[in-house]
Design a protein around this motif. Sequence first.
Motif, short mmCIF file in Angstrom:
data_model
loop_
_atom_site.label_atom_id
_atom_site.label_comp_id
_atom_site.label_asym_id
_atom_site.label_seq_id
_atom_site.Cartn_x
_atom_site.Cartn_y
_atom_site.Cartn_z
N ALA A 241 -11.87 -0.18 4.88
CA ALA A 241 -11.95 -0.83 3.57
C ALA A 241 -12.99 -0.15 2.72
O ALA A 241 -12.78 0.10 1.54
CB ALA A 241 -12.30 -2.31 3.74
N GLU B 11 -8.08 -5.06 4.48
CA GLU B 11 -8.15 -6.41 3.93
C GLU B 11 -8.81 -7.33 4.94
O GLU B 11 -8.41 -7.38 6.10
CB GLU B 11 -6.75 -6.91 3.59
CG GLU B 11 -6.06 -6.12 2.49
CD GLU B 11 -6.80 -6.21 1.17
OE1 GLU B 11 -7.44 -7.23 0.91
OE2 GLU B 11 -6.73 -5.24 0.39
N ASP C 132 4.13 0.05 4.42
CA ASP C 132 3.13 -0.52 3.52
C ASP C 132 2.19 -1.41 4.33
O ASP C 132 2.57 -2.47 4.80
CB ASP C 132 3.83 -1.34 2.43
CG ASP C 132 2.85 -2.03 1.50
OD1 ASP C 132 1.67 -1.62 1.49
OD2 ASP C 132 3.25 -2.96 0.80
N LYS D 107 4.67 -2.80 -4.07
CA LYS D 107 4.11 -1.47 -3.80
C LYS D 107 5.14 -0.36 -4.03
O LYS D 107 4.77 0.78 -4.30
CB LYS D 107 3.59 -1.41 -2.37
CG LYS D 107 2.76 -0.18 -2.02
CD LYS D 107 1.43 -0.19 -2.71
CE LYS D 107 0.53 -1.26 -2.18
NZ LYS D 107 0.09 -1.10 -0.81
N THR E 91 -5.72 -2.19 7.53
CA THR E 91 -5.34 -2.36 6.14
C THR E 91 -6.51 -2.37 5.17
O THR E 91 -6.35 -2.16 3.98
CB THR E 91 -4.56 -3.68 5.95
OG1 THR E 91 -5.47 -4.77 6.21
CG2 THR E 91 -3.40 -3.77 6.91
N SER F 104 -8.16 -5.83 9.39
CA SER F 104 -8.99 -5.10 8.42
C SER F 104 -9.23 -3.66 8.86
O SER F 104 -9.41 -2.78 8.03
CB SER F 104 -10.33 -5.81 8.22
OG SER F 104 -11.04 -5.92 9.44
N ASP G 275 -0.33 -3.10 3.35
CA ASP G 275 -0.70 -4.34 2.67
C ASP G 275 0.44 -5.35 2.64
O ASP G 275 0.24 -6.50 2.25
CB ASP G 275 -1.10 -4.04 1.21
CG ASP G 275 -2.37 -3.22 1.13
OD1 ASP G 275 -3.19 -3.31 2.06
OD2 ASP G 275 -2.53 -2.47 0.15
N SER G 276 1.64 -4.91 3.03
CA SER G 276 2.82 -5.78 2.97
C SER G 276 2.99 -6.38 1.59
O SER G 276 3.25 -7.58 1.43
CB SER G 276 2.71 -6.89 4.04
OG SER G 276 2.63 -6.34 5.33
N ASN G 277 2.84 -5.54 0.58
CA ASN G 277 2.96 -5.97 -0.81
C ASN G 277 4.31 -5.49 -1.35
O ASN G 277 4.51 -4.30 -1.53
CB ASN G 277 1.82 -5.39 -1.64
CG ASN G 277 1.93 -5.74 -3.11
OD1 ASN G 277 2.79 -6.52 -3.51
ND2 ASN G 277 1.06 -5.17 -3.92
N ASN H 200 -2.75 2.53 0.76
CA ASN H 200 -2.44 1.81 1.99
C ASN H 200 -0.95 1.89 2.34
O ASN H 200 -0.35 0.92 2.81
CB ASN H 200 -2.88 0.35 1.91
CG ASN H 200 -4.19 0.13 2.64
OD1 ASN H 200 -4.79 1.06 3.18
ND2 ASN H 200 -4.65 -1.10 2.68
N GLN I 203 -11.62 3.31 1.69
CA GLN I 203 -10.56 3.25 0.70
C GLN I 203 -11.10 2.97 -0.68
O GLN I 203 -10.63 3.51 -1.67
CB GLN I 203 -9.58 2.15 1.09
CG GLN I 203 -8.66 2.53 2.22
CD GLN I 203 -7.80 1.37 2.60
OE1 GLN I 203 -7.23 1.37 3.64
NE2 GLN I 203 -7.66 0.40 1.76
#
Length: 732
Positions: free
Chosen positions: A3, A159, A563, A570, A157, A154, A565-567, A293, A6
Amino acid sequence: MVARIQKNKKGIFTGQVIQSALWSALRKFHPAVQMKNPVIFMVTVGALFCTGLLLRDMLQGRSSGFTAQITLWLYFTTFFANFAEAIAEGRGKARADALRQAKTHTMARVLVNGAEQKIPAGELTRGMVVVCEAGDQVPGDGEVISGIASVDESAITGESAPVIRESGGDRSAVTGGTRVISDRIEIRITAEPGHSFLDKMISLIEGAIRAKTPNEIALTILLSILSIVFLLAVVAILPYARFSEAQGGIAGASEATSIPLLIALLVCLIPTTIGGLLSAIGISGMGRLMRANVLATSGRAIEAAGDIDVLLLDKTGTITLGNRMASEFIPATGVDVWRLADAAQLASLADETPEGRSVVVLAKEKFNLRGRELLAQHGNFVPFSAVTRLSGIDIPMTEANPERIIRKGAAEAVRALVLSRGGVYPVEIGRTVEDISRRGGTPLVVAENKQVLGVIHLKDTVKRGLQERFADLRKMGIRTIMITGDNALTAAAIAAEAGVDDFIAQATPEAKLRRIRDEQAKGHLVAMIGDGTNDAPALAQADVGVAMNSGTQVAREAGNMLDLDSNPTKLIEIVEIGKQLLITRGALTTFSIANDVSKYFAILPALFGGLYASTKFIPSGVEGLSTGAATSLWKPETADGLITSTSAAGPLAALNIMGLQSPESAILSAVIFNALIIIALVPLALKGVKYRAEGADRVVLKNLLVYGLGGLITPFLGIKLIDMAITAMHWV
């Protein structure tokens, strides 16, 4: 760890990165590495050849400082090209080190015949089942087969918020190196030793398995062909120049076209700028994706992202906020709204979807309906199924109450159920369903026994700013297609509000796969994002398949990007990164080819400015020219055999439009600029050309104006300034 890395906003050239890149650039002088870049390899061979000539001259008791400087700057050209690639690689090493820290040597608790055995995590093989409890580190990639737990990802990712991983569904995959922070889960290992997610990610970051992309290979071939053409042209210059000098009666022909000078001409004419930066552009493109990410299994996927023209986007979570919540109970004629809410809540007790839970909450908040668990104990739950599209409860008849068969679900499914039981599906319910769908909502119909009780209105919200982003994609020639399980009316309303070009309603795995194949058959490149097992066929078929890190193992293996972040949104960012990579490569290629033009006006006059002169040989040092001689564009004081044969100006001397001080300074200035421009463009290669959503015609026009015209003008200024500097410092 990751983190912090990044989100690091420091500049490209940090002390640690530079120090690592300097040593790496020296190691890249190895022939096996140099041969991978034909253009720079040609420069290295030229430098070695000049070195051999210098050593020969030294053994013969003569030396040339001018030739030594050319040789040194040829080495610098190769070094700077290596340095650009090393800088691009070095930016990912910190992240790779952080990931290695996550990949510690832990002990795994393996279940063997129901008993636990501890073995090193490195000895785990596919199919083994391990147990993890609160505080344990997940020893390897796998899928949860029993239990539910909060997992801290974390280290992967970046996060800090924990995520839920549970058996079944689309959120069952876990990654080695993450940590369980609550409860107990059993995990089936899905990766062999050395092939885990972390192993692959570290290898990709460090470039260990980075293969050249198709576009990169094609451009390398083109640059190699151009270099060979220039090589043949320069080789042909030597006999031509000597013949011309001999025919013109000019002395010193063998000196005017010496081998080191022809090598300098060759190096300045071949596309060394883009040749030196090509690898760095590709590596940095993958690096930008990883900083977003997203893990790409190859550079091919990134390039495909830049070329796609069809985007398949899931509605829930991508186009909408994904929180479809019950907002209103609309009863049928003659039905009390309390009864509808009561039935809807009972039917939703077995529905674990967010929509089902929202129905329970709405009934509780609006009508204070409680104690449903006690009542439900006497009934049989019917869990929600994507196949039946229904959920409900069967409450058997008692002395006090009649039998109640309650169902809640999609309008078509409830209608078919009611009609099959001999009931009537009211026309007004159909109109209500259409009205809700037309407004972009999702209708759920509730029925008890043979009677339709009413409709539940579920609302979802389209994310802000998506219309503008989709409009930008449209400008780039990218068509957007929304995928949804909703009926056609709801899908059409959401599609119109979001501004997508098309939609697929009531989507099934087969429908998604069929649509992708149809688009590809028409010559389109297609991108899609998904997380479930039912998305796997479409992810595998798409040119760019982005799988969610939170998704199933099948989906993660089917896609060519992951991905972290599983967003769901994205995918749009991935497209922009791919476009930026292609635009950057095109811009620097344009600049590289354009800036070679100036070198014609620097080196060719220096080598051949005395050819076809109107006067015969005049010794060096003569202050003026004989009567009738043409005015020289070069100073008569020359050395190292450069145009010492004449101080008169031939026709080619008119090419010295920059007014360079001497032939030696002209050649040396061009060679120095050729080396320095590589290092000057490293920041642009790493950061990428600023991306804007524009059509291809505007991108090409801007490319030509900025980098084409800039590539023409910049070298003239640069070479002139270098010429003035080295003359002032008496380097020549």
